[in-house]
Design an enzyme around this catalytic site. Structure first.
Site, PDB file in Angstrom:
ATOM      1  N   TYR A 197       0.702  -1.064   0.172  1.00 29.93           N
ATOM      2  CA  TYR A 197      -0.048  -0.028  -0.115  1.00 29.93           C
ATOM      3  C   TYR A 197       0.912   1.185   0.074  1.00 29.93           C
ATOM      4  O   TYR A 197       2.103   1.322   0.617  1.00 29.93           O
ATOM      5  CB  TYR A 197      -0.891  -0.016   1.155  1.00 29.93           C
ATOM      6  CG  TYR A 197      -0.295   0.093   2.387  1.00 29.93           C
ATOM      7  CD1 TYR A 197      -0.336   1.311   3.060  1.00 29.93           C
ATOM      8  CD2 TYR A 197       0.378  -1.021   3.094  1.00 29.93           C
ATOM      9  CE1 TYR A 197       0.377   1.370   4.492  1.00 29.93           C
ATOM     10  CE2 TYR A 197       0.714  -0.917   4.374  1.00 29.93           C
ATOM     11  CZ  TYR A 197       0.888   0.424   5.284  1.00 29.93           C
ATOM     12  OH  TYR A 197       1.585   0.331   6.297  1.00 29.93           O
TER      13      TYR A 197
ATOM     14  N   TYR B  52      15.312  -3.413  10.294  1.00 28.83           N
ATOM     15  CA  TYR B  52      15.761  -2.210  10.889  1.00 28.83           C
ATOM     16  C   TYR B  52      17.315  -2.344  11.172  1.00 28.83           C
ATOM     17  O   TYR B  52      17.841  -3.363  11.711  1.00 28.83           O
ATOM     18  CB  TYR B  52      14.925  -1.837  12.445  1.00 28.83           C
ATOM     19  CG  TYR B  52      13.814  -1.737  12.155  1.00 28.83           C
ATOM     20  CD1 TYR B  52      13.065  -0.193  12.006  1.00 28.83           C
ATOM     21  CD2 TYR B  52      12.685  -2.736  12.431  1.00 28.83           C
ATOM     22  CE1 TYR B  52      11.820   0.079  11.854  1.00 28.83           C
ATOM     23  CE2 TYR B  52      11.434  -2.130  12.187  1.00 28.83           C
ATOM     24  CZ  TYR B  52      11.136  -0.946  11.881  1.00 28.83           C
ATOM     25  OH  TYR B  52       9.501  -0.844  12.040  1.00 28.83           O
TER      26      TYR B  52
ATOM     27  N   HIS C 216       1.350   3.830  17.870  1.00 31.57           N
ATOM     28  CA  HIS C 216       2.259   2.894  18.507  1.00 31.57           C
ATOM     29  C   HIS C 216       3.720   3.006  17.512  1.00 31.57           C
ATOM     30  O   HIS C 216       3.489   3.693  16.265  1.00 31.57           O
ATOM     31  CB  HIS C 216       2.016   1.287  18.360  1.00 31.57           C
ATOM     32  CG  HIS C 216       1.596   1.033  17.089  1.00 31.57           C
ATOM     33  ND1 HIS C 216       0.394   0.953  16.555  1.00 31.57           N
ATOM     34  CD2 HIS C 216       2.621   0.382  16.116  1.00 31.57           C
ATOM     35  CE1 HIS C 216       0.389   0.435  15.490  1.00 31.57           C
ATOM     36  NE2 HIS C 216       1.686  -0.080  15.010  1.00 31.57           N
TER      37      HIS C 216
ATOM     38  N   ARG D  63      17.365  -5.621  13.723  1.00 34.41           N
ATOM     39  CA  ARG D  63      16.135  -6.205  14.188  1.00 34.41           C
ATOM     40  C   ARG D  63      15.248  -6.256  13.153  1.00 34.41           C
ATOM     41  O   ARG D  63      15.201  -5.199  12.178  1.00 34.41           O
ATOM     42  CB  ARG D  63      15.389  -5.233  15.149  1.00 34.41           C
ATOM     43  CG  ARG D  63      14.132  -5.989  15.912  1.00 34.41           C
ATOM     44  CD  ARG D  63      12.981  -4.743  16.072  1.00 34.41           C
ATOM     45  NE  ARG D  63      12.045  -5.616  16.468  1.00 34.41           N
ATOM     46  CZ  ARG D  63      10.744  -5.073  16.403  1.00 34.41           C
ATOM     47  NH1 ARG D  63      10.612  -3.921  16.188  1.00 34.41           N
ATOM     48  NH2 ARG D  63       9.665  -5.884  17.054  1.00 34.41           N
TER      49      ARG D  63
END
Length: 377
Positions: free
Chosen positions: A123, A179, A250, A261
């Site tokens: 998206y 990340y 969040h 990570r």
């Protein structure tokens, strides 16, 4: 003056006004002057002294919001170290294939310190749209991103189904966020008009944290204290629904990514989710005679800007305000939520840190009564 026992008029004046000693901090006895009180401390003391608003009232509100967030969170330690290693090797393979250009253009979205890989459904968001803001995200046309890899089904989704985290056939969108240390993603709500609930994520490579209700500022990047701080362990599954998914943002803060990570986010798109139908995804200019009715739903004029998937960016430019609109919580909620679910006082600006580890072993999941247990996302 000598008869009164004073040799200096200043001493006499001081004796006549003793209350000034404490106020000035330079009274008798040669005591050092105290540093001035910070403005926020003076305000707090004034509120307490006047009784206008008890200091514990705000704390109660913050505790109440933290409880609401917890009610929509479920965590399980589901993947062993050996299973994590297998999945992490597969993630490395995804990264390698992307570097070789083996994926479709819109499968890969690169940003400084964070790469995103869309599978099944992708998206648009942020600077990819000419009209920005909450509620403007659109699904890509079908087939614009690669299918969900078989290893995601075999190694990840199947186990979630076996432990009744999600029902069979629920997932049709898988996103891998990779990340580097110091990477982040700003405060946001997963688009309510795009994705069903719950939102399921599985964490790999290292431990990290998910924060709720933070505010981001840039140049330099700064993040406020969260309403709730949720530790996320390697191999753990985090399920968000209800208040935690819809009513508060969040984020992942830069200070919480200390090592590489990766997270696999598994979701289901809504049947009525708006979708781009144009094939001119790499152009921000309409071709002559283009009919805007080719865009489905309310997608008119939602034309994509040039894709940034293969752009080489300066790492110092990480996460500039190109997606800052994701942080505008009140805007998002007023656009996307029905009137009866809106609140006039959205309290994600609280700066009190709530440290909370809401983790359970997978064998105890039968006893979990969290609302997130229902596969409604």
């Amino acid at each position: 003056m000598a008869g009164s026992g004073y040799t200096d008029l200043r001493e006499k004046l001081k004796s006549m006004m003793p209350y000034r000693d404490g106020h000035k901090g330079g009274g008798g006895g040669g005591l050092p002057r105290e540093p001035p009180e910070p403005p926020y401390e003076r305000k707090r003391r004034h509120q307490e002294d006047s009784g206008s608003e008890p200091s514990d009232y705000e704390e109660q509100k913050e505790e109440e919001e933290a409880r609401k967030v917890k009610s929509g969170i479920r965590q399980l330690r589901l993947f062993s170290a050996e299973e994590c290693a297998k999945i992490e090797a597969r993630i490395e393979d995804v990264v390698s294939r992307a570097e070789k250009g083996l994926y479709k253009e819109h499968t890969v979205d690169r940003a400084p310190l964070r790469n995103k890989y869309f599978f099944g459904e992708g998206y648009t968001y942020g600077s990819q749209l000419q009209r920005r803001g909450p509620g403007q995200e659109r699904l890509y046309p079908r087939g614009e991103v690669d299918a969900i890899p078989e290893w995601v089904h075999d190694l990840v989704i199947r186990k979630l189904v076996e432990h009744r985290v999600i029902p069979e056939g629920f997932v049709n969108s898988a996103v891998i966020n990779d990340y580097q240390p110091g990477g982040c993603i700003v405060s946001h709500v997963d688009p309510i008009h795009i994705f069903e609930r719950p939102i399921v994520s599985v964490s790999f490579f290292s431990d990290s944290a998910l924060c709720f209700g933070c505010k981001f500022q840039f140049k330099p990047i700064r993040v406020s204290e969260p309403v709730l701080f949720l530790p996320v362990k390697r191999g753990s599954v985090t399920v968000l629904s209800g208040y935690a998914a819809d009513e508060i943002t969040h984020c992942i803060r830069p200070q919480d990514i200390k090592e590489r990570r990766a997270v696999i986010i598994l979701r289901k798109t809504r049947l009525d989710a708006p979708r781009l139908e144009t094939k001119s995804l790499s152009s921000s200019v309409l071709p002559p005679g283009y009919n805007s009715d080719r865009l489905s739903g309310n997608n008119r004029d939602q034309i994509l800007k040039p894709k940034r998937s293969h752009r080489k960016a300066d790492p110092d430019a990480a996460h500039r305000p190109r997606i800052l609109e994701m942080d505008k919580e009140e805007n998002r909620r007023s656009v996307l939520l029905p009137k009866h679910r809106r609140r006039s006082n959205f309290s994600s600006e609280n700066y009190w840190r709530r440290s909370y580890e809401y983790t359970e072993d997978c064998e105890d999941e039968e006893e979990d009564g969290s609302p997130a247990r229902k596969a409604e996302e």
